[in-house]
Design an enzyme around this catalytic site. Structure first.
Site, PDB file in Angstrom:
ATOM      1  N   LYS A  11       0.691  28.622  -8.204  1.00 29.01           N
ATOM      2  CA  LYS A  11       1.541  29.628  -7.552  1.00 29.01           C
ATOM      3  C   LYS A  11       1.457  30.971  -8.290  1.00 29.01           C
ATOM      4  O   LYS A  11       0.924  31.032  -9.419  1.00 29.01           O
ATOM      5  CB  LYS A  11       2.970  29.094  -7.482  1.00 29.01           C
ATOM      6  N   TYR A  51       4.604  26.025   4.811  1.00 32.48           N
ATOM      7  CA  TYR A  51       5.941  25.508   4.509  1.00 32.48           C
ATOM      8  C   TYR A  51       6.788  25.300   5.763  1.00 32.48           C
ATOM      9  O   TYR A  51       8.011  25.366   5.688  1.00 32.48           O
ATOM     10  CB  TYR A  51       6.632  26.449   3.530  1.00 32.48           C
ATOM     11  N   PHE A  59      16.604  28.144   1.275  1.00 34.07           N
ATOM     12  CA  PHE A  59      15.654  28.754   0.336  1.00 34.07           C
ATOM     13  C   PHE A  59      14.352  29.196   1.001  1.00 34.07           C
ATOM     14  O   PHE A  59      13.447  29.677   0.325  1.00 34.07           O
ATOM     15  CB  PHE A  59      15.350  27.783  -0.813  1.00 34.07           C
ATOM     16  N   ARG A  87       0.634  14.557  -7.757  1.00 36.31           N
ATOM     17  CA  ARG A  87       2.092  14.830  -7.702  1.00 36.31           C
ATOM     18  C   ARG A  87       2.770  14.320  -8.981  1.00 36.31           C
ATOM     19  O   ARG A  87       3.653  14.988  -9.530  1.00 36.31           O
ATOM     20  CB  ARG A  87       2.715  14.152  -6.481  1.00 36.31           C
ATOM     21  N   THR A  93      10.188  18.365  -8.487  1.00 30.74           N
ATOM     22  CA  THR A  93      10.259  19.699  -7.874  1.00 30.74           C
ATOM     23  C   THR A  93      11.093  20.646  -8.727  1.00 30.74           C
ATOM     24  O   THR A  93      10.721  21.802  -8.937  1.00 30.74           O
ATOM     25  CB  THR A  93      10.871  19.582  -6.458  1.00 30.74           C
ATOM     26  N   ARG A 104       5.017  20.817 -14.505  1.00 31.54           N
ATOM     27  CA  ARG A 104       6.300  21.522 -14.364  1.00 31.54           C
ATOM     28  C   ARG A 104       7.190  21.274 -15.579  1.00 31.54           C
ATOM     29  O   ARG A 104       7.925  22.177 -16.019  1.00 31.54           O
ATOM     30  CB  ARG A 104       6.990  21.077 -13.076  1.00 31.54           C
ATOM     31  N   ASN A 114       8.024  27.010  -9.741  1.00 33.80           N
ATOM     32  CA  ASN A 114       7.636  25.779 -10.435  1.00 33.80           C
ATOM     33  C   ASN A 114       6.118  25.618 -10.591  1.00 33.80           C
ATOM     34  O   ASN A 114       5.611  24.518 -10.741  1.00 33.80           O
ATOM     35  CB  ASN A 114       8.283  24.562  -9.769  1.00 33.80           C
ATOM     36  N   HIS A 117       1.816  23.620  -6.590  1.00 36.70           N
ATOM     37  CA  HIS A 117       2.087  22.855  -5.362  1.00 36.70           C
ATOM     38  C   HIS A 117       1.074  21.720  -5.283  1.00 36.70           C
ATOM     39  O   HIS A 117      -0.099  21.904  -5.599  1.00 36.70           O
ATOM     40  CB  HIS A 117       1.911  23.742  -4.123  1.00 36.70           C
ATOM     41  N   GLU A 128      -2.935  20.737   5.088  1.00 29.48           N
ATOM     42  CA  GLU A 128      -2.884  21.894   4.186  1.00 29.48           C
ATOM     43  C   GLU A 128      -4.283  22.333   3.742  1.00 29.48           C
ATOM     44  O   GLU A 128      -4.547  23.534   3.627  1.00 29.48           O
ATOM     45  CB  GLU A 128      -2.019  21.543   2.961  1.00 29.48           C
TER      46      GLU A 128
HETATM   47  P1  IDP Z   1       7.509  20.103  -3.702  1.00 26.63           P
HETATM   48  O1  IDP Z   1       6.826  21.409  -4.012  1.00 26.63           O
HETATM   49  O2  IDP Z   1       7.821  19.336  -4.948  1.00 26.63           O
HETATM   50  O3  IDP Z   1       6.775  19.279  -2.666  1.00 26.63           O
HETATM   51  P2  IDP Z   1       9.399  20.777  -1.594  1.00 26.63           P
HETATM   52  O4  IDP Z   1      10.678  20.056  -1.365  1.00 26.63           O
HETATM   53  O5  IDP Z   1       8.289  20.528  -0.621  1.00 26.63           O
HETATM   54  O6  IDP Z   1       8.940  20.467  -3.095  1.00 26.63           O
HETATM   55  O7  IDP Z   1       9.744  22.323  -1.625  1.00 26.63           O
HETATM   56  C1  IDP Z   1       8.712  23.295  -1.595  1.00 26.63           C
HETATM   57  C2  IDP Z   1       9.008  24.340  -2.654  1.00 26.63           C
HETATM   58  O8  IDP Z   1      10.212  25.030  -2.301  1.00 26.63           O
HETATM   59  C3  IDP Z   1       9.282  23.759  -4.042  1.00 26.63           C
HETATM   60  O9  IDP Z   1       8.097  23.575  -4.793  1.00 26.63           O
HETATM   61  C4  IDP Z   1      10.197  24.795  -4.657  1.00 26.63           C
HETATM   62  O10 IDP Z   1       9.460  25.862  -5.278  1.00 26.63           O
HETATM   63  C5  IDP Z   1      10.950  25.353  -3.468  1.00 26.63           C
HETATM   64  N1  IDP Z   1      12.266  24.733  -3.352  1.00 26.63           N
HETATM   65  C6  IDP Z   1      12.547  23.464  -2.963  1.00 26.63           C
HETATM   66  N2  IDP Z   1      13.866  23.209  -2.967  1.00 26.63           N
HETATM   67  C7  IDP Z   1      14.443  24.363  -3.374  1.00 26.63           C
HETATM   68  C8  IDP Z   1      15.817  24.749  -3.582  1.00 26.63           C
HETATM   69  O11 IDP Z   1      16.760  23.972  -3.383  1.00 26.63           O
HETATM   70  N3  IDP Z   1      16.018  26.041  -4.004  1.00 26.63           N
HETATM   71  C9  IDP Z   1      14.987  26.926  -4.204  1.00 26.63           C
HETATM   72  N4  IDP Z   1      13.696  26.596  -4.030  1.00 26.63           N
HETATM   73  C10 IDP Z   1      13.418  25.337  -3.611  1.00 26.63           C
HETATM   74 MG    MG Z   2       6.433  19.694  -0.687  1.00 26.13          MG
END
Ligand code: IDP
Ligand code: MG
Length: 140
Positions: A11, A51, A59, A87, A93, A104, A114, A117, A128
């Site tokens: 990212k 996304y 968010f 993963r 996350t 992370r 974080n 991805h 994707e």
């Molecule tokens: P992942 O990246 O671990 O698959 P996802 O739930 O798919 O997590 O969410 C995509 C991205 O959105 C996350 O990597 C994170 O940067 C952001 N994100 C997820 N949940 C939150 C939140 O509650 N607040 C702010 N950002 C979030």
């Molecule tokens: Mg995800």
């Protein structure tokens, strides 16, 4: 043994902080193979497609703003059970909950920033990879 391909993104904060080599080295040293790699600036259109499962969440706006805020590096990563293993290497996350030794868990503290991805299923990975790479940009 099931060989899979998954999408890894470094990212904008990972690129800005000079973590491209670190993340790539971890993936390669684990034994995965790179089948495609590029640096790009994500458009809002691409971000919203990538996304789309998060459209409507509180968010979502921040997520799109962040992923479009600077260059990223995209990688097609191949190897045994690549989706799950990658993963697991990335950690939770929310980086505050990510185990030390994960990407992370070692390089991030904020959920919105974080660093990486990774696709969450083989179906997501195929979708994707198709968003980030043309067939001609991937090697066998
Ligand atoms: P992942 O990246 O671990 O698959 P996802 O739930 O798919 O997590 O969410 C995509 C991205 O959105 C996350 O990597 C994170 O940067 C952001 N994100 C997820 N949940 C939150 C939140 O509650 N607040 C702010 N950002 C979030
Ligand atoms: Mg995800």
């Amino acid at each position: 043994m099931v060989v899979e391909r998954t999408l890894v993104l470094i990212k904008p904060n990972g690129v800005a902080r000079g973590l491209v080599g670190e993340v790539t080295a971890r993936v390669e040293r684990r034994g995965f193979h790179l089948r495609g790699m590029k640096m790009l600036r994500v458009s809002r259109e691409l971000a919203e497609k990538h996304y789309e499962e998060h459209i409507g969440k509180p968010f979502f706006g921040e997520l799109v703003d962040f992923i479009t805020s600077g260059p990223i590096v995209a990688m097609a990563v191949e190897g045994p059970s690549a989706v799950k293993v990658v993963r697991d290497m990335m950690g939770a996350t929310d980086p505050r909950e990510a185990a030390p030794g994960t990407i992370r868990g070692d390089y991030a503290l904020e959920i919105g920033e974080n660093v990486v991805h990774g696709s969450d299923s083989v179906e997501s990975a195929n979708r994707e990879l198709g968003l980030y790479f043309t067939a001609g940009e991937l090697v066998d």
